[in-house]
Write a protein that holds these residues in place. Sequence first.
Motif, PDB file in Angstrom:
ATOM      1  N   PHE A 251       0.814  -1.216   0.000  1.00 34.95           N
ATOM      2  CA  PHE A 251       0.000   0.000   0.000  1.00 34.95           C
ATOM      3  C   PHE A 251       0.850   1.271   0.000  1.00 34.95           C
ATOM      4  CE2 PHE A 251      -2.431   3.338   2.154  1.00 34.95           C
ATOM      5  CZ  PHE A 251      -3.500   3.425   1.292  1.00 34.95           C
ATOM      6  N   ASP A 252       1.913   1.294   0.787  1.00 29.47           N
ATOM      7  CA  ASP A 252       2.767   2.481   0.888  1.00 29.47           C
ATOM      8  C   ASP A 252       4.032   2.401   0.029  1.00 29.47           C
ATOM      9  OD1 ASP A 252       1.178   3.954   2.660  1.00 29.47           O
ATOM     10  OD2 ASP A 252       1.949   2.829   4.370  1.00 29.47           O
ATOM     11  N   CYS A 253       4.109   1.430  -0.844  1.00 27.72           N
ATOM     12  CA  CYS A 253       5.311   1.240  -1.649  1.00 27.72           C
ATOM     13  C   CYS A 253       5.434   2.324  -2.717  1.00 27.72           C
ATOM     14  CB  CYS A 253       5.281  -0.134  -2.313  1.00 27.72           C
ATOM     15  SG  CYS A 253       6.770  -0.483  -3.261  1.00 27.72           S
ATOM     16  N   PRO A 254       6.611   2.940  -2.830  1.00 31.98           N
ATOM     17  CA  PRO A 254       6.796   4.010  -3.818  1.00 31.98           C
ATOM     18  C   PRO A 254       6.855   3.513  -5.263  1.00 31.98           C
ATOM     19  CG  PRO A 254       8.854   3.578  -2.701  1.00 31.98           C
ATOM     20  CD  PRO A 254       7.804   2.749  -2.006  1.00 31.98           C
ATOM     21  N   VAL A 255       7.044   2.210  -5.468  1.00 31.26           N
ATOM     22  CA  VAL A 255       7.122   1.678  -6.833  1.00 31.26           C
ATOM     23  C   VAL A 255       6.039   0.623  -7.090  1.00 31.26           C
ATOM     24  CG1 VAL A 255       9.561   2.206  -7.173  1.00 31.26           C
ATOM     25  CG2 VAL A 255       8.902   0.026  -6.134  1.00 31.26           C
TER      26      VAL A 255
END
Length: 120
Positions: free
Chosen positions: A65-69
């Motif tokens: 959910f919070d992954c930048p990629v």
Amino acid sequence: MNTKTERELFEYYPEWREDAACARPENQKIIFTERDIWFHPWEDEADYDEEQKERDQVKALSICFDCPVRDLCLRDALEDKDAIYGTRGGATESMIRSALSVDENGKEIRRGDFPDCPYC
């Protein structure tokens, strides 16, 4: 290190996997110590556990959910039709199969003809 704030959505760069949330040391320690929460045994294997799989998928999706990629990971998962397995890009295996309309064997699933629309 390239982050989502520094690039356009779906803008590819070769080392994107290094920036993934699942690749962070704190997540590596939590995730891969006892078992892999991203990939599970097949249903016909002896150590398959449906309840554990569901718990692990929730944990994996929360990290995604919070992954930048996440966008690049999802694109990779959707483009790699020969390796639809596990949780990738914020989507479970069943979500990816549904989006691609393929079954467990990679065969296309057709849902029949679309009804005629009088307005089209």
